[in-house]
Design a protein around this motif. Structure first.
Motif, short mmCIF file in Angstrom:
data_model
loop_
_atom_site.label_atom_id
_atom_site.label_comp_id
_atom_site.label_asym_id
_atom_site.label_seq_id
_atom_site.Cartn_x
_atom_site.Cartn_y
_atom_site.Cartn_z
N THR A 198 0.85 -1.16 -0.02
CA THR A 198 0.00 0.04 0.19
C THR A 198 0.88 1.28 0.00
O THR A 198 0.56 2.14 -0.61
CB THR A 198 -1.07 0.06 1.09
OG1 THR A 198 -1.62 -1.09 1.20
CG2 THR A 198 -1.91 1.12 1.06
N GLY A 251 1.37 4.20 -2.89
CA GLY A 251 0.85 5.38 -2.65
C GLY A 251 1.87 6.56 -2.67
O GLY A 251 1.59 7.58 -3.23
N SER A 304 -5.38 12.34 -3.37
CA SER A 304 -6.33 11.76 -2.27
C SER A 304 -6.66 10.15 -3.09
O SER A 304 -6.15 10.07 -4.33
CB SER A 304 -7.28 12.15 -2.04
OG SER A 304 -8.04 12.69 -3.20
N VAL A 305 -7.01 9.23 -2.22
CA VAL A 305 -7.29 7.79 -2.67
C VAL A 305 -8.64 7.41 -2.05
O VAL A 305 -8.95 7.84 -0.62
CB VAL A 305 -6.18 6.69 -2.21
CG1 VAL A 305 -6.64 5.31 -2.52
CG2 VAL A 305 -5.02 7.09 -2.92
N GLY A 306 -9.51 7.05 -2.96
CA GLY A 306 -10.77 6.44 -2.29
C GLY A 306 -10.68 5.35 -1.46
O GLY A 306 -10.04 4.52 -1.77
N VAL A 307 -11.41 5.05 -0.42
CA VAL A 307 -11.18 3.87 0.31
C VAL A 307 -12.70 3.53 0.95
O VAL A 307 -13.51 4.36 0.91
CB VAL A 307 -10.62 4.20 1.74
CG1 VAL A 307 -8.68 4.57 1.44
CG2 VAL A 307 -10.93 5.45 2.57
N HIS A 343 -5.49 1.55 5.74
CA HIS A 343 -5.40 1.97 4.56
C HIS A 343 -5.12 3.48 4.57
O HIS A 343 -4.23 4.06 4.05
CB HIS A 343 -6.65 1.84 3.51
CG HIS A 343 -6.65 0.37 3.18
ND1 HIS A 343 -7.90 -0.35 3.05
CD2 HIS A 343 -5.78 -0.61 2.85
CE1 HIS A 343 -7.71 -1.60 2.68
NE2 HIS A 343 -6.42 -1.85 2.59
N SER A 344 -6.23 4.18 5.30
CA SER A 344 -5.95 5.60 5.42
C SER A 344 -4.59 5.87 6.07
O SER A 344 -4.14 6.99 5.81
CB SER A 344 -7.04 6.27 6.28
OG SER A 344 -8.37 6.00 5.82
N PHE A 362 -1.79 5.58 3.64
CA PHE A 362 -1.57 6.55 2.82
C PHE A 362 -1.09 7.79 3.18
O PHE A 362 -0.41 8.58 2.61
CB PHE A 362 -2.73 6.54 1.74
CG PHE A 362 -3.30 5.57 0.87
CD1 PHE A 362 -2.37 5.36 -0.08
CD2 PHE A 362 -4.46 4.69 0.91
CE1 PHE A 362 -2.31 4.15 -0.92
CE2 PHE A 362 -4.46 3.61 -0.06
CZ PHE A 362 -3.49 3.34 -0.89
N THR A 370 -7.33 10.62 2.08
CA THR A 370 -8.20 9.55 1.66
C THR A 370 -9.81 10.21 1.79
O THR A 370 -9.90 10.87 2.60
CB THR A 370 -8.18 8.37 2.61
OG1 THR A 370 -8.22 8.69 3.99
CG2 THR A 370 -6.75 7.26 2.40
N VAL A 409 -11.64 10.98 -7.38
CA VAL A 409 -10.51 10.36 -7.09
C VAL A 409 -10.05 9.42 -8.39
O VAL A 409 -10.97 9.27 -8.95
CB VAL A 409 -10.54 9.43 -5.96
CG1 VAL A 409 -10.89 10.16 -4.60
CG2 VAL A 409 -11.73 8.37 -6.23
N VAL A 412 -8.53 3.90 -5.99
CA VAL A 412 -9.70 3.56 -5.21
C VAL A 412 -8.89 1.99 -4.51
O VAL A 412 -8.37 1.50 -5.27
CB VAL A 412 -11.17 3.61 -5.16
CG1 VAL A 412 -11.70 4.53 -5.76
CG2 VAL A 412 -11.21 2.30 -6.63
#
Length: 513
Positions: free
Chosen positions: A215, A219, A229-232, A240-241, A244, A251, A271, A274
């Motif tokens: 991860t 990132g 940003s990344v969608g979670v 995950h949050s 990243f 996130t 985003v 994801v």
């Protein structure tokens, strides 16, 4: 005792002179006097150490006395002769200790003025131990995330270690290919293609320190490409949050429906990456529908987005054969990740990432600068276990055990918390159970469960807002518990926490059993 006309802080050793055998560590020693000040008592065990290690012990004790503040900055030390006499050791030992600590910066020495403790030494702060909620004193721990570590195949792993150490060429022990040992990448590519339907080219497979590092690698690469940003998934894994965030990315929580990530919020979010757990969503337990998989891939193709697939427990399905990985449908849009954390042990820190062609070189370059690659011996052992069939046997063993434990968990809920519903598919190492509203309110339920020695995690810990119907959604891990422990935990919770009439009570003892 005096040194250059200054009274020593040692005590009453005046007039004794240096210890006999000055300069000879193993000579006869005076007993240390009983009048040493508290600041010097720390040195007594060092003075009593075996002769061969006495000098090292003395240096270590002096360092610790300075670090801890027992010898404060600016303190003048006794002369080497005086300290040796009081401790009953040779003067040479003390002289060497002083010289070494002067060189290291713990002490300072001025010709004709003696030896002093440096003012610039600072003690390290003691870390604050953060205990997970419900962990302290728990008799039964239903929190998710841990496999049964007693199932680790110690004999097979030890045999593979002996085999590997005997045959691994010397050259293989140099700095490794950051992608991983070629034998392991070949073995993993075959395993993932056979068991999970992954399109796994060994040249695009990177061995990582678990999904956590996979991860983080992704990132950093996404951030370098300009992502912010990344969608979670919401609810989803809090890890995950945090991972990243460590790479500089924010996130965006994205809601789920009964088929997986809801597509409209994904499209509105803006985003371009994801994270998903499509085989067995964590923590709700649903499996992404075929239609939702296709829609999500269509969105990724249309927007040029990347999907990270966290296949954390995809091998464990109990009612049918596991559904293949999302990555197999579009290897150029999906970054596939997995590990042995649930099948062998998280402490091995062995996982993998299968990258799209467009990202492979950048991910490998980031891996190289991050740690130069994973330990070669561990990789070679895992490769041997896979090739010889040991990994498949381990998966079958875990499958049988975890299926039995899931059945025990569902049965305990049915018996002691009637009306409870379990969401999702029969898979993985945890379930999400919704207890009826009559067992609420949730905070009171959790507090009394903790008082009864039951450690629980509510679904709200994973990001979900309250559903509004008063139900108590819990995420319950069972893989690390024997069926008997699960049954006893259910009885204890049912007997001491939940009143079937809708009111809470706390009886004086648990039900028998």
């Amino acid at each position: 005792m005096t040194s250059s006309g200054t009274t020593s802080q040692i005590g009453t050793g005046a007039g004794r002179g240096a210890g006999p055998g000055s300069g000879a560590q193993a000579g006869p020693r005076h007993p240390a006097p009983q009048s040493l000040s508290p600041a010097w008592e720390l040195l007594l065990p060092a003075a009593a150490a075996p002769a061969r290690g006495r000098g090292r012990a003395l240096r270590s004790a002096l360092r610790e006395a300075v670090r801890s503040g027992r010898l404060a900055g600016g303190t003048r030390l006794p002369s080497s002769r005086e300290l040796a006499a009081d401790l009953g050791v040779s003067r040479g030992l003390v002289t060497e200790a002083y010289e070494q600590l002067v060189a290291e910066g713990y002490l300072r020495s001025e010709r004709g003025a003696g030896t002093w403790v440096s003012e610039g030494v600072r003690a390290a702060e003691r870390p604050v131990r953060d205990r997970a909620p419900g962990a302290a004193g728990a008799r039964v721990d239903f929190r998710p995330g841990t496999p049964d570590l007693s199932l680790f195949p110690r004999s097979a792993w030890a045999a593979a270690q002996r085999t590997v150490c005997g045959r691994l060429p010397h050259g293989a022990l140099g700095y490794p290919d950051p992608r991983g040992l070629p034998e392991l990448r070949e073995a993993l590519a075959g395993l993932l293609a056979r068991r999970r339907g992954v399109v796994a080219d060994p040249e695009r497979l990177v061995v990582c320190s678990g999904v956590a590092q996979a991860t983080t690698l992704l990132g950093f690469v996404l951030r370098d490409e300009g992502a912010v940003s990344v969608g979670v998934e919401d609810p989803g894994s809090p890890e995950h949050s945090s991972l990243f965030a460590a790479t500089g990315l924010g996130t965006v929580p994205l809601p789920l429906d009964d088929q997986g990530l809801a597509l409209a919020p994904v499209e509105r979010s803006g985003v371009r990456a994801v994270v998903t757990t499509p085989a067995h969503q964590f923590p709700t337990g649903i499996g992404y529908s075929a239609r939702r998989r296709g829609d999500l891939l269509g969105w990724a193709r249309d927007t040029g987005a990347v999907i990270m697939e966290d296949d954390y427990d995809g091998d464990f399905r109990y009612d049918r054969a596991p559904v293949g990985a999302l990555q197999g449908l579009d290897p150029e849009r999906v970054v596939y990740t997995g590990s042995v954390s649930k099948s062998l042990a998280p402490g091995l820190r062995l996982g993998w990432l299968v990258a799209p062609a467009a990202l492979t070189e950048r991910i490998v370059a980031r891996k190289r600068t991050m740690d130069l690659g994973n330990p070669v011996l561990d990789q070679a052992v895992l490769a041997d276990v896979i090739v010889r069939g040991g990994y498949d046997r381990q998966l079958r063993r875990c499958q049988r055990a975890y299926r039995e434990r899931r059945d025990a968990m569902v049965a305990a809920l049915d018996e002691h918390f009637p009306g409870t519903t379990v969401s999702g598919i029969a898979a993985g190492l945890h379930i999400t159970a919704r207890l009826p509203a009559r067992y609420g309110p949730e905070d009171v339920f959790l507090e009394r469960a903790a008082g009864a020695g039951i450690a629980l995690r509510p679904l709200r810990d994973y990001g979900t807002a309250d559903s509004g119907d008063g139900a108590l959604p819990l995420v319950l891990g069972y893989a690390h518990l024997a069926p008997g422990d699960i049954a006893r935990g259910g009885r204890r919770a049912g007997g001491r926490v939940a009143d079937r009439t809708g009111l809470f009570r706390l009886t004086g003892r648990a039900r028998p059993g």
